[in-house]
Motif scaffolding. Sequence first.
Motif, PDB file in Angstrom:
ATOM      1  N   ARG A  74      31.649  33.574  45.734  1.00  0.00           N
ATOM      2  CA  ARG A  74      31.764  32.167  46.093  1.00  0.00           C
ATOM      3  C   ARG A  74      32.488  31.436  44.969  1.00  0.00           C
ATOM      4  NH1 ARG A  74      25.594  30.821  47.904  1.00  0.00           N
ATOM      5  NH2 ARG A  74      25.237  31.451  45.731  1.00  0.00           N
ATOM      6  N   GLN A  75      33.380  30.541  45.338  1.00  0.00           N
ATOM      7  CA  GLN A  75      34.168  29.823  44.344  1.00  0.00           C
ATOM      8  C   GLN A  75      33.307  28.844  43.558  1.00  0.00           C
ATOM      9  OE1 GLN A  75      37.699  28.024  45.968  1.00  0.00           O
ATOM     10  NE2 GLN A  75      38.396  29.911  46.950  1.00  0.00           N
ATOM     11  N   MET A  76      33.588  28.754  42.258  1.00  0.00           N
ATOM     12  CA  MET A  76      32.931  27.787  41.391  1.00  0.00           C
ATOM     13  C   MET A  76      34.009  27.012  40.642  1.00  0.00           C
ATOM     14  SD  MET A  76      29.766  30.053  39.806  1.00  0.00           S
ATOM     15  CE  MET A  76      28.972  28.586  39.114  1.00  0.00           C
ATOM     16  N   LYS A  77      33.803  25.730  40.482  1.00  0.00           N
ATOM     17  CA  LYS A  77      34.761  24.908  39.766  1.00  0.00           C
ATOM     18  C   LYS A  77      34.327  24.786  38.306  1.00  0.00           C
ATOM     19  CE  LYS A  77      36.417  22.178  43.685  1.00  0.00           C
ATOM     20  NZ  LYS A  77      36.633  20.809  44.232  1.00  0.00           N
ATOM     21  N   LEU A  78      34.972  25.571  37.452  1.00  0.00           N
ATOM     22  CA  LEU A  78      34.690  25.562  36.026  1.00  0.00           C
ATOM     23  C   LEU A  78      35.957  25.188  35.264  1.00  0.00           C
ATOM     24  CD1 LEU A  78      32.626  28.875  35.657  1.00  0.00           C
ATOM     25  CD2 LEU A  78      31.769  26.574  36.105  1.00  0.00           C
ATOM     26  N   THR A  79      35.795  24.621  34.098  1.00  0.00           N
ATOM     27  CA  THR A  79      36.956  24.288  33.275  1.00  0.00           C
ATOM     28  C   THR A  79      37.524  25.570  32.674  1.00  0.00           C
ATOM     29  OG1 THR A  79      35.700  24.043  31.219  1.00  0.00           O
ATOM     30  CG2 THR A  79      35.857  22.095  32.666  1.00  0.00           C
ATOM     31  N   PRO A  80      38.789  25.541  32.256  1.00  0.00           N
ATOM     32  CA  PRO A  80      39.357  26.722  31.600  1.00  0.00           C
ATOM     33  C   PRO A  80      38.535  27.173  30.395  1.00  0.00           C
ATOM     34  CG  PRO A  80      41.101  25.232  32.236  1.00  0.00           C
ATOM     35  CD  PRO A  80      39.813  24.508  32.507  1.00  0.00           C
ATOM     36  N   ALA A  81      38.016  26.232  29.628  1.00  0.00           N
ATOM     37  CA  ALA A  81      37.202  26.597  28.457  1.00  0.00           C
ATOM     38  C   ALA A  81      35.931  27.316  28.893  1.00  0.00           C
ATOM     39  CB  ALA A  81      36.860  25.361  27.648  1.00  0.00           C
ATOM     40  N   GLU A  82      35.311  26.837  29.964  1.00  0.00           N
ATOM     41  CA  GLU A  82      34.099  27.484  30.467  1.00  0.00           C
ATOM     42  C   GLU A  82      34.392  28.904  30.939  1.00  0.00           C
ATOM     43  OE1 GLU A  82      31.355  23.841  32.207  1.00  0.00           O
ATOM     44  OE2 GLU A  82      33.112  24.466  33.354  1.00  0.00           O
ATOM     45  N   VAL A  83      35.515  29.075  31.613  1.00  0.00           N
ATOM     46  CA  VAL A  83      35.895  30.406  32.093  1.00  0.00           C
ATOM     47  C   VAL A  83      36.180  31.337  30.922  1.00  0.00           C
ATOM     48  CG1 VAL A  83      37.693  31.698  33.310  1.00  0.00           C
ATOM     49  CG2 VAL A  83      36.732  29.626  34.331  1.00  0.00           C
ATOM     50  N   LYS A  84      36.891  30.834  29.935  1.00  0.00           N
ATOM     51  CA  LYS A  84      37.178  31.640  28.746  1.00  0.00           C
ATOM     52  C   LYS A  84      35.882  32.147  28.113  1.00  0.00           C
ATOM     53  CE  LYS A  84      38.939  31.310  24.020  1.00  0.00           C
ATOM     54  NZ  LYS A  84      39.566  30.444  22.979  1.00  0.00           N
ATOM     55  N   TYR A 113      38.479  36.583  40.214  1.00  0.00           N
ATOM     56  CA  TYR A 113      39.716  37.377  40.298  1.00  0.00           C
ATOM     57  C   TYR A 113      40.701  36.731  41.261  1.00  0.00           C
ATOM     58  CZ  TYR A 113      42.433  41.763  41.094  1.00  0.00           C
ATOM     59  OH  TYR A 113      43.412  42.723  41.208  1.00  0.00           O
ATOM     60  N   ASN A 114      40.221  36.398  42.462  1.00  0.00           N
ATOM     61  CA  ASN A 114      41.109  35.870  43.487  1.00  0.00           C
ATOM     62  C   ASN A 114      41.623  34.477  43.159  1.00  0.00           C
ATOM     63  OD1 ASN A 114      41.060  38.143  45.240  1.00  0.00           O
ATOM     64  ND2 ASN A 114      39.038  37.536  45.962  1.00  0.00           N
ATOM     65  N   LEU A 115      40.782  33.633  42.576  1.00  0.00           N
ATOM     66  CA  LEU A 115      41.236  32.301  42.174  1.00  0.00           C
ATOM     67  C   LEU A 115      42.307  32.408  41.093  1.00  0.00           C
ATOM     68  CD1 LEU A 115      37.877  30.305  42.045  1.00  0.00           C
ATOM     69  CD2 LEU A 115      39.791  29.878  43.593  1.00  0.00           C
ATOM     70  N   ALA A 116      42.048  33.276  40.110  1.00  0.00           N
ATOM     71  CA  ALA A 116      42.996  33.420  38.996  1.00  0.00           C
ATOM     72  C   ALA A 116      44.299  34.072  39.435  1.00  0.00           C
ATOM     73  CB  ALA A 116      42.357  34.234  37.871  1.00  0.00           C
ATOM     74  N   ALA A 117      44.272  34.817  40.521  1.00  0.00           N
ATOM     75  CA  ALA A 117      45.494  35.433  41.027  1.00  0.00           C
ATOM     76  C   ALA A 117      46.490  34.378  41.493  1.00  0.00           C
ATOM     77  CB  ALA A 117      45.169  36.382  42.177  1.00  0.00           C
ATOM     78  N   ASN A 118      45.979  33.172  41.808  1.00  0.00           N
ATOM     79  CA  ASN A 118      46.830  32.082  42.292  1.00  0.00           C
ATOM     80  C   ASN A 118      46.895  30.892  41.347  1.00  0.00           C
ATOM     81  OD1 ASN A 118      47.361  33.296  44.936  1.00  0.00           O
ATOM     82  ND2 ASN A 118      45.203  32.932  45.321  1.00  0.00           N
ATOM     83  N   ASP A 119      46.008  30.856  40.347  1.00  0.00           N
ATOM     84  CA  ASP A 119      45.903  29.711  39.431  1.00  0.00           C
ATOM     85  C   ASP A 119      46.275  30.169  38.019  1.00  0.00           C
ATOM     86  OD1 ASP A 119      44.987  27.717  37.638  1.00  0.00           O
ATOM     87  OD2 ASP A 119      43.418  27.086  39.018  1.00  0.00           O
ATOM     88  N   TYR A 120      47.465  29.767  37.577  1.00  0.00           N
ATOM     89  CA  TYR A 120      47.973  30.252  36.288  1.00  0.00           C
ATOM     90  C   TYR A 120      47.083  29.824  35.122  1.00  0.00           C
ATOM     91  CZ  TYR A 120      51.140  31.056  32.366  1.00  0.00           C
ATOM     92  OH  TYR A 120      51.688  31.476  31.175  1.00  0.00           O
ATOM     93  N   GLN A 121      46.610  28.573  35.115  1.00  0.00           N
ATOM     94  CA  GLN A 121      45.784  28.099  34.010  1.00  0.00           C
ATOM     95  C   GLN A 121      44.457  28.846  33.944  1.00  0.00           C
ATOM     96  OE1 GLN A 121      46.873  26.155  31.627  1.00  0.00           O
ATOM     97  NE2 GLN A 121      48.842  26.066  32.708  1.00  0.00           N
ATOM     98  N   LEU A 122      43.891  29.137  35.092  1.00  0.00           N
ATOM     99  CA  LEU A 122      42.660  29.921  35.124  1.00  0.00           C
ATOM    100  C   LEU A 122      42.927  31.336  34.633  1.00  0.00           C
ATOM    101  CD1 LEU A 122      39.673  29.970  35.935  1.00  0.00           C
ATOM    102  CD2 LEU A 122      40.385  30.650  38.231  1.00  0.00           C
ATOM    103  N   ALA A 123      44.072  31.879  35.022  1.00  0.00           N
ATOM    104  CA  ALA A 123      44.440  33.222  34.572  1.00  0.00           C
ATOM    105  C   ALA A 123      44.610  33.268  33.056  1.00  0.00           C
ATOM    106  CB  ALA A 123      45.727  33.667  35.264  1.00  0.00           C
ATOM    107  N   VAL A 124      45.226  32.238  32.496  1.00  0.00           N
ATOM    108  CA  VAL A 124      45.393  32.167  31.043  1.00  0.00           C
ATOM    109  C   VAL A 124      44.033  32.110  30.362  1.00  0.00           C
ATOM    110  CG1 VAL A 124      46.197  30.712  29.138  1.00  0.00           C
ATOM    111  CG2 VAL A 124      47.695  31.140  31.100  1.00  0.00           C
ATOM    112  N   ALA A 125      43.111  31.343  30.923  1.00  0.00           N
ATOM    113  CA  ALA A 125      41.770  31.227  30.336  1.00  0.00           C
ATOM    114  C   ALA A 125      41.077  32.587  30.299  1.00  0.00           C
ATOM    115  CB  ALA A 125      40.943  30.230  31.142  1.00  0.00           C
ATOM    116  N   ILE A 126      41.234  33.369  31.359  1.00  0.00           N
ATOM    117  CA  ILE A 126      40.648  34.710  31.384  1.00  0.00           C
ATOM    118  C   ILE A 126      41.272  35.580  30.295  1.00  0.00           C
ATOM    119  CG2 ILE A 126      40.522  36.848  32.735  1.00  0.00           C
ATOM    120  CD1 ILE A 126      40.241  35.076  35.238  1.00  0.00           C
ATOM    121  N   CYS A 127      42.590  35.508  30.182  1.00  0.00           N
ATOM    122  CA  CYS A 127      43.284  36.295  29.153  1.00  0.00           C
ATOM    123  C   CYS A 127      42.828  35.890  27.754  1.00  0.00           C
ATOM    124  CB  CYS A 127      44.796  36.107  29.280  1.00  0.00           C
ATOM    125  SG  CYS A 127      45.504  36.833  30.771  1.00  0.00           S
ATOM    126  N   GLN A 128      42.644  34.618  27.532  1.00  0.00           N
ATOM    127  CA  GLN A 128      42.186  34.146  26.227  1.00  0.00           C
ATOM    128  C   GLN A 128      40.758  34.594  25.951  1.00  0.00           C
ATOM    129  OE1 GLN A 128      42.922  29.931  26.668  1.00  0.00           O
ATOM    130  NE2 GLN A 128      44.973  30.087  25.755  1.00  0.00           N
TER     131      GLN A 128
END
Length: 248
Positions: A74-84, A113-128
């Motif tokens: 289920r999708q959750m709305k978290l900030t990039p910092a929270e995801v990192k 995974y699926n959200l970050a596949a389409n959201d570049y900022q979220l993907a960057v947060a995961i990488c960080q």
Amino acid sequence: MKIDLNSDLGESFGRYHLGNDTQVIQLVTSVNVACGFHAGDPDVMAQTVAVAEKAGVKIGAHPGFPDLQGFGRRQMKLTPAEVKHLVTYQIGALQAFTSDHRLHHVKPHGALYNLAANDYQLAVAICQGIQQVDPELPLYGLAGSELIKAAKAVGLPAAQEVFGDRNYLPDGRLVPRSQPNAVITDPAVIAARVLQMLQTHTVTAIDGSQVELQPDTVCVHGDNQQALAIVARLRETLVQAEVKLQSF
């Protein structure tokens, strides 16, 4: 040809058992182990790591949203910092269970995974979040997605992942699990699809179009009821086609 064959495992929790992890581990080259947020618990994490290490299979962290009830889908709305921080925390937890305190890779789970596949900022947060633990730790991400683009941008190693047991949309995304045709369960169909991906670098989308991709690793979901049969048939098919199975 060569390919890494991976599976999402360690998703049991407490008294609830999911999957055939011990048997599947013997047939794959790498595993993505749940880290206790979307599934798994400390005991399951320890047991899954121990079995994988004994089998010589590479171990990756499988961080997801903190959503046990929804299995992280289920999708959750978290900030990039929270995801990192969420990713860093879960990697650290699983890493502590390994004998040498090192992991082979990180693959986000489910909705993350699926959200970050389409959201570049979220993907960057995961990488960080991964880099916070180990800047050389590879990311497994959907082939051709924002996850792969983000990893390249921040200098993180990345493996392009494809799915034998999931249907694709014409744009290269996975068909949402809310749709009845999202998951494929026939081992023969899955094996043929994966072989097509490796031989032609394409997969047939649900509208019949061909989606281009560059597969480094192929996933079979451990919670698929046919997971063991799928992995066994897929491995047999790939070996017969003289595809070398090795970790990324």
